[in-house]
Motif scaffolding. Structure first.
Motif, PDB file in Angstrom:
ATOM      1  N   LEU A 134      79.898  46.077  24.279  1.00  0.00           N
ATOM      2  CA  LEU A 134      79.339  45.775  25.588  1.00  0.00           C
ATOM      3  C   LEU A 134      79.403  44.278  25.849  1.00  0.00           C
ATOM      4  O   LEU A 134      79.234  43.475  24.922  1.00  0.00           O
ATOM      5  CB  LEU A 134      77.881  46.227  25.682  1.00  0.00           C
ATOM      6  N   GLU A 135      79.635  43.920  27.094  1.00  0.00           N
ATOM      7  CA  GLU A 135      79.552  42.527  27.514  1.00  0.00           C
ATOM      8  C   GLU A 135      78.528  42.439  28.636  1.00  0.00           C
ATOM      9  O   GLU A 135      78.697  43.087  29.676  1.00  0.00           O
ATOM     10  CB  GLU A 135      80.913  42.026  28.014  1.00  0.00           C
ATOM     11  N   ARG A 136      77.468  41.674  28.428  1.00  0.00           N
ATOM     12  CA  ARG A 136      76.463  41.505  29.474  1.00  0.00           C
ATOM     13  C   ARG A 136      76.695  40.148  30.134  1.00  0.00           C
ATOM     14  O   ARG A 136      76.531  39.097  29.515  1.00  0.00           O
ATOM     15  CB  ARG A 136      75.045  41.556  28.907  1.00  0.00           C
ATOM     16  N   TYR A 137      77.084  40.173  31.404  1.00  0.00           N
ATOM     17  CA  TYR A 137      77.438  38.942  32.104  1.00  0.00           C
ATOM     18  C   TYR A 137      76.201  38.257  32.676  1.00  0.00           C
ATOM     19  O   TYR A 137      75.360  38.890  33.316  1.00  0.00           O
ATOM     20  CB  TYR A 137      78.449  39.243  33.217  1.00  0.00           C
ATOM     21  N   LEU A 138      76.120  36.955  32.448  1.00  0.00           N
ATOM     22  CA  LEU A 138      74.973  36.164  32.887  1.00  0.00           C
ATOM     23  C   LEU A 138      75.312  35.245  34.051  1.00  0.00           C
ATOM     24  O   LEU A 138      74.434  34.542  34.560  1.00  0.00           O
ATOM     25  CB  LEU A 138      74.439  35.332  31.711  1.00  0.00           C
ATOM     26  N   ASN A 139      76.592  35.231  34.450  1.00  0.00           N
ATOM     27  CA  ASN A 139      76.987  34.393  35.585  1.00  0.00           C
ATOM     28  C   ASN A 139      78.227  34.996  36.243  1.00  0.00           C
ATOM     29  O   ASN A 139      78.733  36.047  35.802  1.00  0.00           O
ATOM     30  CB  ASN A 139      77.276  32.957  35.129  1.00  0.00           C
ATOM     31  N   ASP A 140      78.721  34.341  37.287  1.00  0.00           N
ATOM     32  CA  ASP A 140      79.951  34.754  37.965  1.00  0.00           C
ATOM     33  C   ASP A 140      81.025  33.728  37.614  1.00  0.00           C
ATOM     34  O   ASP A 140      80.985  32.589  38.088  1.00  0.00           O
ATOM     35  CB  ASP A 140      79.745  34.820  39.480  1.00  0.00           C
ATOM     36  N   ALA A 141      81.968  34.118  36.764  1.00  0.00           N
ATOM     37  CA  ALA A 141      82.993  33.189  36.291  1.00  0.00           C
ATOM     38  C   ALA A 141      83.855  32.664  37.425  1.00  0.00           C
ATOM     39  O   ALA A 141      84.365  31.537  37.363  1.00  0.00           O
ATOM     40  CB  ALA A 141      83.868  33.872  35.247  1.00  0.00           C
ATOM     41  N   ARG A 142      84.000  33.446  38.490  1.00  0.00           N
ATOM     42  CA  ARG A 142      84.823  32.999  39.624  1.00  0.00           C
ATOM     43  C   ARG A 142      84.168  31.837  40.368  1.00  0.00           C
ATOM     44  O   ARG A 142      84.851  30.995  40.941  1.00  0.00           O
ATOM     45  CB  ARG A 142      85.072  34.167  40.586  1.00  0.00           C
ATOM     46  N   VAL A 143      82.860  31.803  40.313  1.00  0.00           N
ATOM     47  CA  VAL A 143      82.116  30.727  40.986  1.00  0.00           C
ATOM     48  C   VAL A 143      81.969  29.514  40.077  1.00  0.00           C
ATOM     49  O   VAL A 143      82.198  28.367  40.485  1.00  0.00           O
ATOM     50  CB  VAL A 143      80.722  31.223  41.428  1.00  0.00           C
ATOM     51  N   ASP A 144      81.611  29.765  38.816  1.00  0.00           N
ATOM     52  CA  ASP A 144      81.270  28.669  37.901  1.00  0.00           C
ATOM     53  C   ASP A 144      82.465  28.087  37.159  1.00  0.00           C
ATOM     54  O   ASP A 144      82.410  26.959  36.673  1.00  0.00           O
ATOM     55  CB  ASP A 144      80.232  29.145  36.884  1.00  0.00           C
ATOM     56  N   GLY A 145      83.527  28.875  37.018  1.00  0.00           N
ATOM     57  CA  GLY A 145      84.690  28.391  36.285  1.00  0.00           C
ATOM     58  C   GLY A 145      84.582  28.581  34.778  1.00  0.00           C
ATOM     59  O   GLY A 145      85.451  28.155  34.029  1.00  0.00           O
ATOM     60  N   TYR A 146      83.518  29.205  34.299  1.00  0.00           N
ATOM     61  CA  TYR A 146      83.363  29.512  32.879  1.00  0.00           C
ATOM     62  C   TYR A 146      82.610  30.831  32.756  1.00  0.00           C
ATOM     63  O   TYR A 146      82.011  31.322  33.724  1.00  0.00           O
ATOM     64  CB  TYR A 146      82.595  28.407  32.145  1.00  0.00           C
ATOM     65  N   VAL A 147      82.658  31.413  31.569  1.00  0.00           N
ATOM     66  CA  VAL A 147      81.976  32.673  31.311  1.00  0.00           C
ATOM     67  C   VAL A 147      80.713  32.407  30.494  1.00  0.00           C
ATOM     68  O   VAL A 147      80.741  31.678  29.516  1.00  0.00           O
ATOM     69  CB  VAL A 147      82.883  33.638  30.514  1.00  0.00           C
ATOM     70  N   GLU A 148      79.616  33.003  30.930  1.00  0.00           N
ATOM     71  CA  GLU A 148      78.389  32.994  30.144  1.00  0.00           C
ATOM     72  C   GLU A 148      77.955  34.442  29.986  1.00  0.00           C
ATOM     73  O   GLU A 148      77.747  35.150  30.978  1.00  0.00           O
ATOM     74  CB  GLU A 148      77.287  32.185  30.815  1.00  0.00           C
ATOM     75  N   MET A 149      77.866  34.887  28.746  1.00  0.00           N
ATOM     76  CA  MET A 149      77.562  36.301  28.535  1.00  0.00           C
ATOM     77  C   MET A 149      77.006  36.549  27.143  1.00  0.00           C
ATOM     78  O   MET A 149      77.021  35.671  26.275  1.00  0.00           O
ATOM     79  CB  MET A 149      78.826  37.145  28.729  1.00  0.00           C
ATOM     80  N   GLU A 150      76.522  37.775  26.943  1.00  0.00           N
ATOM     81  CA  GLU A 150      76.124  38.262  25.635  1.00  0.00           C
ATOM     82  C   GLU A 150      77.052  39.418  25.268  1.00  0.00           C
ATOM     83  O   GLU A 150      77.336  40.278  26.092  1.00  0.00           O
ATOM     84  CB  GLU A 150      74.675  38.740  25.636  1.00  0.00           C
ATOM     85  N   ILE A 151      77.521  39.424  24.029  1.00  0.00           N
ATOM     86  CA  ILE A 151      78.389  40.485  23.541  1.00  0.00           C
ATOM     87  C   ILE A 151      77.568  41.369  22.610  1.00  0.00           C
ATOM     88  O   ILE A 151      76.917  40.869  21.679  1.00  0.00           O
ATOM     89  CB  ILE A 151      79.597  39.899  22.782  1.00  0.00           C
ATOM     90  N   TYR A 152      77.568  42.668  22.856  1.00  0.00           N
ATOM     91  CA  TYR A 152      76.752  43.610  22.091  1.00  0.00           C
ATOM     92  C   TYR A 152      77.647  44.551  21.288  1.00  0.00           C
ATOM     93  O   TYR A 152      78.583  45.149  21.830  1.00  0.00           O
ATOM     94  CB  TYR A 152      75.899  44.475  23.031  1.00  0.00           C
ATOM     95  N   VAL A 153      77.349  44.713  20.001  1.00  0.00           N
ATOM     96  CA  VAL A 153      78.022  45.692  19.160  1.00  0.00           C
ATOM     97  C   VAL A 153      76.948  46.567  18.536  1.00  0.00           C
ATOM     98  O   VAL A 153      76.089  46.077  17.789  1.00  0.00           O
ATOM     99  CB  VAL A 153      78.864  45.031  18.061  1.00  0.00           C
ATOM    100  N   LYS A 154      76.972  47.863  18.827  1.00  0.00           N
ATOM    101  CA  LYS A 154      75.975  48.783  18.271  1.00  0.00           C
ATOM    102  C   LYS A 154      76.209  48.938  16.774  1.00  0.00           C
ATOM    103  O   LYS A 154      77.351  49.064  16.321  1.00  0.00           O
ATOM    104  CB  LYS A 154      76.039  50.144  18.970  1.00  0.00           C
ATOM    105  N   LEU A 155      75.109  48.940  16.011  1.00  0.00           N
ATOM    106  CA  LEU A 155      75.205  48.924  14.557  1.00  0.00           C
ATOM    107  C   LEU A 155      74.660  50.198  13.921  1.00  0.00           C
ATOM    108  O   LEU A 155      73.839  50.898  14.501  1.00  0.00           O
ATOM    109  CB  LEU A 155      74.405  47.739  13.997  1.00  0.00           C
ATOM    110  N   LYS A 156      75.145  50.451  12.709  1.00  0.00           N
ATOM    111  CA  LYS A 156      74.517  51.456  11.843  1.00  0.00           C
ATOM    112  C   LYS A 156      74.582  50.916  10.421  1.00  0.00           C
ATOM    113  O   LYS A 156      75.425  50.085  10.090  1.00  0.00           O
ATOM    114  CB  LYS A 156      75.202  52.809  11.955  1.00  0.00           C
ATOM    115  N   ASP A 157      73.690  51.405   9.550  1.00  0.00           N
ATOM    116  CA  ASP A 157      73.665  50.936   8.166  1.00  0.00           C
ATOM    117  C   ASP A 157      74.923  51.368   7.436  1.00  0.00           C
ATOM    118  O   ASP A 157      75.485  52.432   7.698  1.00  0.00           O
ATOM    119  CB  ASP A 157      72.450  51.508   7.427  1.00  0.00           C
TER     120      ASP A 157
END
Length: 307
Positions: free
Chosen positions: A283-306
């Motif tokens: 998953l990628e959770r976007y925290l801004n609009d890269a088209r407006v800001d010129g950079y990407v700010e986001m959180e990358i999520y990877v679901k885990l298991k033991d």
């Protein structure tokens, strides 16, 4: 595309994805679709742009390439059997034909000098070199090119509750125009349904690794978190982010640099974490609009298991 056609083909894709390690009968695949077996193959090719056999072969080889990189404790033979091949010899031949490199070359790209052009280029127009799968190479290449120092990345583990989302598929995979088109439509939909722009929680379902899979064949869905009472109608679809434990990477930088953060989770963090990826897309959770800001700010999520 007709809603029923789309639903049936998506059911076929899900069936194939969950049976990649097994022998897949084309008759069974046609049966899953509920289309006439006389016409199913033409329908699948018309919708997906590949024959059923080509799709299955490509997905097995893409899975194998990822395992060669991120599961170095597995032997080539183990990976071959895990990806539905009858022997390591047949596997090596198929890998060489598709990627233009042998399994050992993919695992040791620094020793590679020259290679034949594989089907991945001649059929899909995608350049491929195994070194592109390694974060260190990508980091060096990108940093030289962009000379960017504005990368802020760290990893933490978060527990998430189940979240209902409205999703919209990018029709041409990871092609930027297609991705932005999907986001424009779903953001407008959410706003029209009373979810203010600055309150929208935007997640992308990133199913495939673009260093292995041709850009337009990558599966990507834009999504926004919604309440249980929100009605979702085509072309949008309801889905959910399941409850569980996730590795979360905060990233800020240029769009070209995101791949280093994504691959870094698998090569640098996961091997010593005590976890392995669960059967759920990145998953990628976007925290801004890269088209407006010129950079990407986001959180990358990877679901885990033991482990």
């Amino acid at each position: 595309m007709d809603r029923e056609y789309k639903k049936r083909i998506e059911r076929v894709i899900q069936y194939i994805e969950t049976h990649l390690t097994e022998k897949i009968s084309l008759a069974d695949v046609a049966k899953v679709s509920h289309f006439s077996p006389y016409h199913f193959h033409r329908i699948f090719t018309g919708v997906i742009g590949e024959t059923v056999n080509d799709y299955i072969a490509r997905r097995r080889l893409e899975r194998a390439a990822n395992l060669l990189i991120f599961k170095d404790q597995l032997t080539v033979t183990q990976i071959a059997l895990a990806c539905g091949f009858s022997s390591s010899a047949n596997f090596a031949k198929a890998v060489k034909l598709h990627f233009g490199f042998t399994p050992s070359q993919i695992r040791n790209p620094e020793k590679v000098k020259n290679s034949k052009i594989g089907k991945i280029f001649s059929k899909y127009g995608k350049d491929f070199h195994p070194r592109d799968l390694y974060p260190a190479h990508i980091t060096n290449e990108v940093m030289i090119k962009t000379k960017s120092k504005d990368i802020n990345m760290n990893v933490e583990i978060k527990d998430l509750d189940t979240q209902r989302v409205c999703t919209l598929v990018s029709q041409r995979g990871y092609e930027p125009e297609s991705i932005y088109n999907a986001w424009d439509k779903i953001i407008e939909w959410a706003t029209n349904n009373g979810i203010k722009a600055d309150e929208q929680q935007r997640f992308a379902f990133a199913f495939d690794n673009p260093t292995v899979t041709p850009e337009d064949k990558c599966r990507y869905s834009a999504s926004i978190v919604v309440g249980e009472n929100v009605s979702i109608k085509p072309p949008f679809s309801p889905s959910e982010i399941p409850k569980g434990k996730y590795a979360v990477v905060y990233f800020k930088g240029s769009p070209e640099e995101t791949i280093q953060a994504q691959l870094g989770i698998y090569s640098d963090w996961l091997p010593n974490s005590g976890f392995e990826p669960d059967n759920f897309p990145m998953l990628e959770r976007y925290l801004n609009d890269a088209r407006v800001d010129g950079y990407v700010e986001m959180e990358i999520y990877v679901k885990l298991k033991d482990l």
